[in-house]
Design a protein around this motif. Structure first.
Motif: not given
Length: 212
Positions: A107-117
Protein backbone atom coordinates in the motif's frame (compact mmCIF):
# COMPACT_ATOMS: atom_id res chain seq x y z
CA UNK A 1 6.01 -39.45 16.99
CA UNK A 2 6.36 -35.94 18.41
CA UNK A 3 8.74 -33.49 19.99
CA UNK A 4 8.98 -35.51 23.19
CA UNK A 5 10.26 -38.70 21.51
CA UNK A 6 11.70 -37.46 18.21
CA UNK A 7 15.18 -37.52 19.74
CA UNK A 8 15.17 -41.33 19.48
CA UNK A 9 15.66 -41.00 15.72
CA UNK A 10 18.96 -39.14 16.26
CA UNK A 11 20.57 -41.51 18.75
CA UNK A 12 22.65 -43.14 16.00
CA UNK A 13 24.22 -39.76 15.14
CA UNK A 14 27.05 -38.28 17.23
CA UNK A 15 25.53 -35.73 19.61
CA UNK A 16 22.24 -36.07 17.72
CA UNK A 17 20.00 -35.49 20.73
CA UNK A 18 22.15 -32.55 21.84
CA UNK A 19 21.81 -30.89 18.44
CA UNK A 20 18.05 -31.57 18.54
CA UNK A 21 17.82 -29.91 21.96
CA UNK A 22 19.83 -26.91 20.73
CA UNK A 23 17.53 -26.57 17.71
CA UNK A 24 14.43 -26.63 19.94
CA UNK A 25 15.97 -24.08 22.32
CA UNK A 26 16.93 -21.79 19.43
CA UNK A 27 13.44 -22.00 17.95
CA UNK A 28 11.91 -21.18 21.31
CA UNK A 29 14.23 -18.24 21.87
CA UNK A 30 13.58 -16.77 18.42
CA UNK A 31 9.82 -16.96 18.89
CA UNK A 32 10.08 -15.53 22.41
CA UNK A 33 12.21 -12.61 21.22
CA UNK A 34 9.78 -11.95 18.38
CA UNK A 35 6.78 -11.88 20.70
CA UNK A 36 8.66 -9.66 23.17
CA UNK A 37 9.42 -7.03 20.51
CA UNK A 38 5.90 -7.32 19.12
CA UNK A 39 4.44 -6.83 22.58
CA UNK A 40 6.64 -3.78 23.05
CA UNK A 41 5.27 -2.05 19.95
CA UNK A 42 1.68 -3.08 20.65
CA UNK A 43 1.73 -1.88 24.26
CA UNK A 44 3.62 1.34 23.54
CA UNK A 45 2.06 2.30 20.21
CA UNK A 46 -1.46 0.90 20.22
CA UNK A 47 -2.40 0.43 23.86
CA UNK A 48 -0.14 3.24 25.14
CA UNK A 49 0.89 1.19 28.17
CA UNK A 50 4.19 2.47 29.49
CA UNK A 51 6.17 0.06 31.67
CA UNK A 52 9.82 -0.82 32.28
CA UNK A 53 11.43 -3.11 29.72
CA UNK A 54 12.22 -5.82 32.27
CA UNK A 55 8.58 -5.92 33.43
CA UNK A 56 7.34 -6.13 29.86
CA UNK A 57 9.74 -9.00 29.16
CA UNK A 58 8.63 -10.86 32.29
CA UNK A 59 4.93 -10.46 31.46
CA UNK A 60 5.31 -11.60 27.84
CA UNK A 61 7.46 -14.59 28.84
CA UNK A 62 5.05 -15.65 31.59
CA UNK A 63 2.05 -15.37 29.27
CA UNK A 64 3.88 -17.43 26.64
CA UNK A 65 5.39 -20.11 28.90
CA UNK A 66 2.89 -20.55 31.74
CA UNK A 67 0.12 -22.24 29.68
CA UNK A 68 2.64 -24.74 28.32
CA UNK A 69 3.93 -25.55 31.80
CA UNK A 70 0.40 -26.04 33.13
CA UNK A 71 -0.51 -28.36 30.24
CA UNK A 72 2.72 -30.35 30.66
CA UNK A 73 1.95 -30.89 34.37
CA UNK A 74 -1.73 -31.76 33.92
CA UNK A 75 -1.43 -33.88 30.74
CA UNK A 76 2.10 -35.38 30.59
CA UNK A 77 1.00 -38.24 28.30
CA UNK A 78 -0.78 -35.93 25.82
CA UNK A 79 2.09 -33.58 24.98
CA UNK A 80 2.66 -34.84 21.44
CA UNK A 81 -1.04 -34.58 20.57
CA UNK A 82 -1.25 -31.05 22.01
CA UNK A 83 1.89 -29.96 20.17
CA UNK A 84 0.55 -31.31 16.88
CA UNK A 85 -2.76 -29.53 17.44
CA UNK A 86 -1.00 -26.25 18.29
CA UNK A 87 1.18 -26.51 15.17
CA UNK A 88 -1.89 -27.13 13.02
CA UNK A 89 -3.67 -24.20 14.66
CA UNK A 90 -0.69 -21.91 14.05
CA UNK A 91 -0.80 -22.81 10.38
CA UNK A 92 -4.52 -22.04 10.27
CA UNK A 93 -3.98 -18.63 11.89
CA UNK A 94 -0.95 -17.71 9.77
CA UNK A 95 -2.99 -15.96 7.00
CA UNK A 96 -4.55 -13.66 9.61
CA UNK A 97 -1.08 -12.20 10.17
CA UNK A 98 0.56 -12.67 6.77
CA UNK A 99 -2.23 -11.45 4.47
CA UNK A 100 -2.63 -8.00 6.14
CA UNK A 101 1.16 -7.67 6.21
CA UNK A 102 1.30 -8.22 2.45
CA UNK A 103 -1.54 -5.74 1.93
CA UNK A 104 0.12 -3.04 4.03
CA UNK A 105 3.52 -3.65 2.42
CA UNK A 106 1.99 -3.08 -1.03
CA UNK A 107 0.00 0.00 0.00
CA UNK A 108 1.47 3.34 -1.09
CA UNK A 109 -0.72 5.16 1.43
CA UNK A 110 1.17 3.37 4.21
CA UNK A 111 4.61 2.62 2.76
CA UNK A 112 4.85 5.59 0.42
CA UNK A 113 7.65 5.21 -2.09
CA UNK A 114 8.83 2.01 -0.41
CA UNK A 115 5.65 0.10 -1.27
CA UNK A 116 6.06 -3.08 -3.30
CA UNK A 117 5.03 -2.68 -6.94
CA UNK A 118 4.97 -4.63 -10.16
CA UNK A 119 6.37 -8.15 -10.09
CA UNK A 120 7.23 -7.90 -6.41
CA UNK A 121 3.63 -7.05 -5.53
CA UNK A 122 2.30 -9.89 -7.68
CA UNK A 123 4.66 -12.37 -6.02
CA UNK A 124 3.61 -11.22 -2.54
CA UNK A 125 -0.06 -11.63 -3.44
CA UNK A 126 0.68 -15.09 -4.85
CA UNK A 127 2.48 -16.04 -1.63
CA UNK A 128 -0.46 -14.80 0.46
CA UNK A 129 -2.94 -16.80 -1.61
CA UNK A 130 -0.67 -19.86 -1.46
CA UNK A 131 -0.47 -19.66 2.33
CA UNK A 132 -4.26 -19.43 2.52
CA UNK A 133 -4.76 -22.31 0.04
CA UNK A 134 -2.37 -24.67 1.83
CA UNK A 135 -3.98 -24.05 5.19
CA UNK A 136 -7.49 -24.28 3.71
CA UNK A 137 -6.60 -27.73 2.40
CA UNK A 138 -5.17 -28.65 5.78
CA UNK A 139 -8.55 -27.90 7.32
CA UNK A 140 -10.26 -30.60 5.28
CA UNK A 141 -7.63 -33.21 4.43
CA UNK A 142 -6.94 -36.19 6.72
CA UNK A 143 -3.89 -35.69 8.91
CA UNK A 144 -4.34 -31.93 9.15
CA UNK A 145 -5.67 -32.08 12.68
CA UNK A 146 -9.06 -30.54 11.90
CA UNK A 147 -12.16 -31.60 9.95
CA UNK A 148 -10.31 -34.25 7.96
CA UNK A 149 -9.57 -36.18 11.14
CA UNK A 150 -13.17 -36.15 12.40
CA UNK A 151 -14.95 -39.48 11.93
CA UNK A 152 -18.75 -38.99 12.07
CA UNK A 153 -20.75 -41.98 13.29
CA UNK A 154 -24.24 -41.01 12.17
CA UNK A 155 -25.82 -39.36 9.15
CA UNK A 156 -26.69 -36.32 11.24
CA UNK A 157 -23.06 -35.92 12.28
CA UNK A 158 -21.93 -36.21 8.65
CA UNK A 159 -24.36 -33.50 7.54
CA UNK A 160 -23.41 -31.26 10.46
CA UNK A 161 -19.72 -31.75 9.67
CA UNK A 162 -20.23 -30.78 6.02
CA UNK A 163 -22.22 -27.68 6.97
CA UNK A 164 -19.71 -26.49 9.58
CA UNK A 165 -16.74 -27.26 7.36
CA UNK A 166 -18.25 -25.45 4.37
CA UNK A 167 -19.13 -22.41 6.48
CA UNK A 168 -15.64 -22.18 7.94
CA UNK A 169 -14.00 -22.57 4.52
CA UNK A 170 -16.25 -19.91 2.96
CA UNK A 171 -15.56 -17.41 5.76
CA UNK A 172 -11.84 -18.25 5.63
CA UNK A 173 -11.73 -17.55 1.90
CA UNK A 174 -13.88 -14.42 2.07
CA UNK A 175 -11.71 -12.89 4.77
CA UNK A 176 -8.46 -13.43 2.87
CA UNK A 177 -9.78 -12.22 -0.47
CA UNK A 178 -11.47 -9.21 1.10
CA UNK A 179 -8.24 -8.16 2.79
CA UNK A 180 -6.29 -8.36 -0.47
CA UNK A 181 -8.94 -6.57 -2.54
CA UNK A 182 -10.12 -3.93 -0.10
CA UNK A 183 -8.41 -0.50 -0.39
CA UNK A 184 -6.43 0.63 2.63
CA UNK A 185 -7.86 3.65 4.45
CA UNK A 186 -5.86 5.64 6.99
CA UNK A 187 -7.33 7.47 9.96
CA UNK A 188 -5.90 11.00 9.84
CA UNK A 189 -7.40 12.12 13.13
CA UNK A 190 -4.07 11.60 14.89
CA UNK A 191 -2.00 13.56 12.36
CA UNK A 192 -1.18 17.22 12.84
CA UNK A 193 -1.21 19.97 10.22
CA UNK A 194 2.28 19.20 8.91
CA UNK A 195 1.53 15.51 8.44
CA UNK A 196 3.43 14.20 11.44
CA UNK A 197 1.81 11.66 13.80
CA UNK A 198 0.73 13.18 17.08
CA UNK A 199 2.52 11.88 20.19
CA UNK A 200 0.72 9.41 22.48
CA UNK A 201 -1.47 10.80 25.22
CA UNK A 202 0.60 11.88 28.19
CA UNK A 203 3.61 12.78 26.06
CA UNK A 204 4.58 16.07 24.51
CA UNK A 205 6.53 16.40 21.31
CA UNK A 206 9.93 17.91 21.89
CA UNK A 207 10.51 20.91 19.69
CA UNK A 208 13.88 21.81 18.25
CA UNK A 209 15.65 24.73 19.89
CA UNK A 210 15.23 28.06 18.14
CA UNK A 211 18.72 29.12 17.14
CA UNK A 212 18.91 32.76 16.15
Amino acid sequence: VGLTDFCSYFKSLPAGCTLWAIALLSAGQSSAITTTYTGQYVMNGYLQLQMPMWLRAVITRVVAILPGIVCAILFPSKLNQMINFVNALLGLLLPFAFTPLVKFNCSESIMGGNASRGVEKVLLYVFALAVWAVNALTLSLPGGGFFGDVVPNTQFERVALVIVQTGVQVLYALWNFSILSRPVSIDTSNVDQVGQPLPPMGYERQSLPNIT
